[in-house]
Design an enzyme around this catalytic site. Structure first.
Site, PDB file in Angstrom:
ATOM      1  N   ASN A 105       1.295   4.251  -3.093  1.00 24.42           N
ATOM      2  CA  ASN A 105       1.114   5.693  -2.924  1.00 24.42           C
ATOM      3  C   ASN A 105       2.422   6.459  -3.126  1.00 24.42           C
ATOM      4  O   ASN A 105       2.413   7.588  -3.630  1.00 24.42           O
ATOM      5  CB  ASN A 105       0.515   5.999  -1.552  1.00 24.42           C
ATOM      6  CG  ASN A 105      -0.995   5.844  -1.572  1.00 24.42           C
ATOM      7  OD1 ASN A 105      -1.585   5.608  -2.622  1.00 24.42           O
ATOM      8  ND2 ASN A 105      -1.627   5.967  -0.425  1.00 24.42           N
TER       9      ASN A 105
ATOM     10  N   GLY B 163       1.492  20.649 -11.655  1.00 22.27           N
ATOM     11  CA  GLY B 163       0.404  21.329 -10.964  1.00 22.27           C
ATOM     12  C   GLY B 163       0.898  21.927  -9.669  1.00 22.27           C
ATOM     13  O   GLY B 163       2.082  22.269  -9.545  1.00 22.27           O
TER      14      GLY B 163
ATOM     15  N   ARG C 187      -8.543  17.645   3.495  1.00 14.07           N
ATOM     16  CA  ARG C 187      -7.364  17.307   4.300  1.00 14.07           C
ATOM     17  C   ARG C 187      -6.087  17.473   3.468  1.00 14.07           C
ATOM     18  O   ARG C 187      -5.964  16.908   2.388  1.00 14.07           O
ATOM     19  CB  ARG C 187      -7.478  15.866   4.837  1.00 14.07           C
ATOM     20  CG  ARG C 187      -8.526  15.720   5.928  1.00 14.07           C
ATOM     21  CD  ARG C 187      -8.665  14.297   6.408  1.00 14.07           C
ATOM     22  NE  ARG C 187      -9.406  13.454   5.470  1.00 14.07           N
ATOM     23  CZ  ARG C 187      -9.745  12.190   5.712  1.00 14.07           C
ATOM     24  NH1 ARG C 187      -9.412  11.615   6.857  1.00 14.07           N
ATOM     25  NH2 ARG C 187     -10.426  11.495   4.819  1.00 14.07           N
TER      26      ARG C 187
ATOM     27  N   CYS D 148      -4.143  10.819   2.075  1.00 15.57           N
ATOM     28  CA  CYS D 148      -3.304   9.622   1.909  1.00 15.57           C
ATOM     29  C   CYS D 148      -1.876   9.919   1.443  1.00 15.57           C
ATOM     30  O   CYS D 148      -0.927   9.602   2.163  1.00 15.57           O
ATOM     31  CB  CYS D 148      -3.974   8.653   0.943  1.00 15.57           C
ATOM     32  SG  CYS D 148      -5.465   7.921   1.626  1.00 15.57           S
TER      33      CYS D 148
ATOM     34  N   LYS E 178      -8.834  17.360  -4.448  1.00 14.17           N
ATOM     35  CA  LYS E 178      -8.972  16.985  -5.859  1.00 14.17           C
ATOM     36  C   LYS E 178     -10.444  17.011  -6.215  1.00 14.17           C
ATOM     37  O   LYS E 178     -11.300  17.046  -5.315  1.00 14.17           O
ATOM     38  CB  LYS E 178      -8.365  15.617  -6.115  1.00 14.17           C
ATOM     39  CG  LYS E 178      -9.105  14.450  -5.497  1.00 14.17           C
ATOM     40  CD  LYS E 178      -8.544  13.196  -6.131  1.00 14.17           C
ATOM     41  CE  LYS E 178      -9.091  11.947  -5.557  1.00 14.17           C
ATOM     42  NZ  LYS E 178      -8.580  10.749  -6.165  1.00 14.17           N
TER      43      LYS E 178
ATOM     44  N   GLY F 232      -2.099  16.366  -2.367  1.00 14.50           N
ATOM     45  CA  GLY F 232      -2.609  16.575  -1.023  1.00 14.50           C
ATOM     46  C   GLY F 232      -3.517  15.427  -0.666  1.00 14.50           C
ATOM     47  O   GLY F 232      -3.331  14.311  -1.149  1.00 14.50           O
TER      48      GLY F 232
ATOM     49  N   LYS G 214       0.837  -1.210   0.000  1.00 13.47           N
ATOM     50  CA  LYS G 214       0.000   0.000   0.000  1.00 13.47           C
ATOM     51  C   LYS G 214       0.873   1.262   0.000  1.00 13.47           C
ATOM     52  O   LYS G 214       0.644   2.195  -0.770  1.00 13.47           O
ATOM     53  CB  LYS G 214      -0.918  -0.025   1.230  1.00 13.47           C
ATOM     54  CG  LYS G 214      -1.642   1.265   1.520  1.00 13.47           C
ATOM     55  CD  LYS G 214      -2.685   1.591   0.485  1.00 13.47           C
ATOM     56  CE  LYS G 214      -3.229   3.003   0.692  1.00 13.47           C
ATOM     57  NZ  LYS G 214      -4.206   3.384  -0.305  1.00 13.47           N
TER      58      LYS G 214
HETATM   59  P1  NAD Z   1     -11.885   9.061   8.336  1.00 11.53           P
HETATM   60  O1  NAD Z   1     -11.217   9.841   9.383  1.00 11.53           O
HETATM   61  O2  NAD Z   1     -12.707   9.717   7.276  1.00 11.53           O
HETATM   62  O3  NAD Z   1     -12.834   7.953   9.012  1.00 11.53           O
HETATM   63  C1  NAD Z   1     -12.498   7.229  10.152  1.00 11.53           C
HETATM   64  C2  NAD Z   1     -13.787   6.935  10.917  1.00 11.53           C
HETATM   65  O4  NAD Z   1     -13.510   6.024  11.972  1.00 11.53           O
HETATM   66  C3  NAD Z   1     -14.404   8.171  11.562  1.00 11.53           C
HETATM   67  O5  NAD Z   1     -15.733   8.327  11.119  1.00 11.53           O
HETATM   68  C4  NAD Z   1     -14.326   7.873  13.083  1.00 11.53           C
HETATM   69  O6  NAD Z   1     -15.441   8.393  13.787  1.00 11.53           O
HETATM   70  C5  NAD Z   1     -14.329   6.356  13.063  1.00 11.53           C
HETATM   71  N1  NAD Z   1     -13.728   5.741  14.261  1.00 11.53           N
HETATM   72  C6  NAD Z   1     -12.522   5.961  14.814  1.00 11.53           C
HETATM   73  N2  NAD Z   1     -12.342   5.156  15.882  1.00 11.53           N
HETATM   74  C7  NAD Z   1     -13.455   4.402  15.997  1.00 11.53           C
HETATM   75  C8  NAD Z   1     -13.883   3.371  16.889  1.00 11.53           C
HETATM   76  N3  NAD Z   1     -13.104   2.939  17.887  1.00 11.53           N
HETATM   77  N4  NAD Z   1     -15.090   2.834  16.717  1.00 11.53           N
HETATM   78  C9  NAD Z   1     -15.892   3.249  15.716  1.00 11.53           C
HETATM   79  N5  NAD Z   1     -15.549   4.204  14.824  1.00 11.53           N
HETATM   80  C10 NAD Z   1     -14.347   4.767  14.965  1.00 11.53           C
HETATM   81  O7  NAD Z   1     -10.727   8.210   7.664  1.00 11.53           O
HETATM   82  P2  NAD Z   1     -10.660   7.644   6.153  1.00 11.53           P
HETATM   83  O8  NAD Z   1     -10.263   8.695   5.213  1.00 11.53           O
HETATM   84  O9  NAD Z   1     -11.887   6.847   5.865  1.00 11.53           O
HETATM   85  O10 NAD Z   1      -9.399   6.662   6.318  1.00 11.53           O
HETATM   86  C11 NAD Z   1      -9.485   5.491   7.090  1.00 11.53           C
HETATM   87  C12 NAD Z   1      -8.247   4.657   6.796  1.00 11.53           C
HETATM   88  O11 NAD Z   1      -8.267   4.235   5.424  1.00 11.53           O
HETATM   89  C13 NAD Z   1      -6.933   5.422   6.991  1.00 11.53           C
HETATM   90  O12 NAD Z   1      -5.965   4.521   7.449  1.00 11.53           O
HETATM   91  C14 NAD Z   1      -6.592   5.873   5.592  1.00 11.53           C
HETATM   92  O13 NAD Z   1      -5.210   6.065   5.426  1.00 11.53           O
HETATM   93  C15 NAD Z   1      -7.082   4.683   4.776  1.00 11.53           C
HETATM   94  N6  NAD Z   1      -7.431   4.993   3.401  1.00 11.53           N
HETATM   95  C16 NAD Z   1      -8.198   6.099   3.133  1.00 11.53           C
HETATM   96  C17 NAD Z   1      -8.537   6.376   1.815  1.00 11.53           C
HETATM   97  C18 NAD Z   1      -9.340   7.605   1.477  1.00 11.53           C
HETATM   98  O14 NAD Z   1      -9.526   7.852   0.297  1.00 11.53           O
HETATM   99  N7  NAD Z   1      -9.806   8.385   2.421  1.00 11.53           N
HETATM  100  C19 NAD Z   1      -8.106   5.531   0.779  1.00 11.53           C
HETATM  101  C20 NAD Z   1      -7.357   4.422   1.093  1.00 11.53           C
HETATM  102  C21 NAD Z   1      -7.015   4.160   2.425  1.00 11.53           C
END
Ligand code: NAD
Length: 456
Positions: A218, A275, A347, A282, A340, A279, A214
């Site tokens: 990235n 560009g 973020r 990730c 984007k 950001g 992963k």
């Molecule tokens: P986010 O912050 O949007 O969501 C995380 C959620 O988890 C929040 O809603 C929070 O309230 C909940 N949470 C935290 N602790 C909890 C608990 N103990 N019980 C229940 N809920 C809980 O994060 P995200 O952007 O969805 O990213 C999550 C993971 O996935 C990260 O590790 C990120 O790196 C990875 N990821 C994100 C993306 C993306 O596009 N956002 C893509 C690939 C991987």
């Protein structure tokens, strides 16, 4: 299968909806009751194209449920996915606090589960070793079960990208499964089987390999962006246009293969473009984590991050130069807050340091974004920014506009932009000749009157 997804954020919720559409019975658990209430009503708590329809369908046929009762949902599940946040610490390393807290509670709930071999999967992005050295011991201790005996522990990093996440969740190009025991891998292969149609592939491996895969994915994308931006700097210095230069680079058959007489443009080429930098939640975070977690020099990857950090300042330099050297008092409209197009996620959006830099220099800032104004307001706190949802209104009276997010609505700028307004095109979205006053990364503009006529 009965699935519980802990963490209904951008990654967890879209993944959960995809698994529901694949025929599984999915319960989303989140610590935020407002978020849960929205999901339970079939309403996405954030902007993601296609998610509203998918969520409505899956909630109304009761394939997807949402709640705050983690213990109950985990107890009833065959598979529990952990999709909580893994934000950066001050020093760039990953804060695994949410993973630890979730794992401890999941493990405790598994004491009451009658499942003979419940599987817990880390889908959050976490450094190599997390599943083996942190998650497995935590789960084993809290559940009084043993990995490979009466518990399966795995990692399956999430690859979906905001803006196109729904299509990717329904039709993933790959599933990477990392587990110490074949029984766990078999169960997870069964979970994802309905979603995987050829040529999609499953990579079965150990947890450390899956976790590093992963980060490597990235890091490649981030490096391509910074490579392109360094070529943009060279193009500017040479007085040529980086868009033409990179078009020439992309015409290599190894990058854009010609099949049956048609040139294919692989999606990765979108990252081979100049560009204002990468950001989001990730790319910067994951690259920082990779680098903070090793003493290896890794000059290419460290350079990719360092180059990216200079992009907002370079954009401001172009703006200052285009406005005759002074930003104080200038009316500047920032076009785009999202990191984007296709998301309301701000973020680490390049828009934030651009806006902060403008305010620090005394500019009067107006911000436009089609969907991310609320998120921007929260991120910018009480900064003195004028928020405008209407594009023409946002541009009225502006001395300059800085395009930060490549929203398709901004393609109409040549028709909307007053002749006297300078455009600094941070995404190289607009044809330089289409507006009266144009600058942008790698536009070679300052020294090439052919491409960037002097302000009229
Ligand atoms: P986010 O912050 O949007 O969501 C995380 C959620 O988890 C929040 O809603 C929070 O309230 C909940 N949470 C935290 N602790 C909890 C608990 N103990 N019980 C229940 N809920 C809980 O994060 P995200 O952007 O969805 O990213 C999550 C993971 O996935 C990260 O590790 C990120 O790196 C990875 N990821 C994100 C993306 C993306 O596009 N956002 C893509 C690939 C991987």
């Amino acid at each position: 299968m009965r699935v519980c997804v802990v963490g209904a954020g951008y990654a967890g919720l879209v993944g959960a909806a995809g698994l529901a559409a694949a025929g599984h019975a999915v319960t989303c658990v989140d610590a935020d009751p407002d978020r849960v209430a929205l999901i339970a009503a079939g309403t996405p708590p954030f902007h993601e194209p296609g998610l509203a329809d998918l969520l409505r369908q899956q909630v109304s046929r009761r394939a997807l449920r949402a709640g705050t009762d983690l213990a109950g949902a985990v107890r009833d599940a065959e598979v529990t996915l952990i999709a909580v946040g893994t934000p950066s610490l001050e020093d760039g390393r990953v804060d695994l606090g949410q993973v630890e807290a979730a794992a401890t509670r999941i493990g405790a709930a598994l004491r009451d589960s009658t499942e003979p071999y419940p599987v817990v999967v880390l889908t959050s992005t976490a450094p190599p070793g997390t599943t083996r050295t942190l998650l497995t011991p935590l789960l084993e201790a809290a559940s009084a079960r043993r990995d490979g005996a009466d518990l399966g522990v795995a990692t399956s990093p999430e690859f979906l990208a905001e803006g196109s996440a729904v299509a990717e969740a329904l039709h993933p190009d790959r599933v990477v499964l990392g587990a110490a025991h074949p029984r766990t891998l078999d169960l997870l292969a069964e979970l994802y089987r309905p979603l995987l149609t050829p040529p999609a592939e499953t990579l079965r491996t150990d947890p450390d390999t899956a976790e590093l895969t992963k980060y490597a994915a990235n890091a490649l994308l981030a490096t391509l962006v910074s490579f392109s931006n360094e070529i943009a700097d060279l193009a500017e210095a040479a007085g040529v246009d980086v868009v033409e230069v990179l078009r020439g680079v992309r015409l290599d058959r190894r990058l854009s293969p010609v099949v049956d007489g048609v040139r294919l443009e692989p999606g990765v080429l979108a990252y081979l473009a100049a560009g204002c930098g990468f950001g989001g939640s990730c790319l910067p975070k994951d690259l920082r984590a990779l680098l903070a977690g090793t003493a290896l020099p890794l000059p290419v990857l460290r350079g990719a991050l360092a180059t990216n950090r200079t992009r907002a300042a370079r954009l401001l330099d172009q703006l200052r130069a285009g406005l005759g050297g002074e930003l104080a008092g200038a009316r500047v409209t920032v076009l785009g807050a999202a990191f984007k197009p296709g998301t309301d996620d701000v973020r680490e959006s390049p828009a934030l340091p651009v806006i902060e830099g403008l305010l620090a220099a005394g500019a009067r800032v107006t911000l436009h974004d089609p969907v991310a104004l609320d998120a921007a307001r929260r991120a910018l706190d009480d900064a003195p920014v004028h928020y405008r949802a209407d594009l023409a209104e946002a541009l009225a009276g502006a001395d300059a506009a800085v395009l930060v997010t490549a929203w398709s609505a901004y393609r109409d700028l040549p028709a909307l932009l007053p002749r006297t307004t300078l455009l600094v095109d941070g995404r190289r979205l607009i044809e330089p000749a289409a507006v009266a006053r144009y600058r942008g990364p790698g536009a070679g503009a300052a020294s090439s009157p052919r491409r960037n006529p002097a302000p009229s």
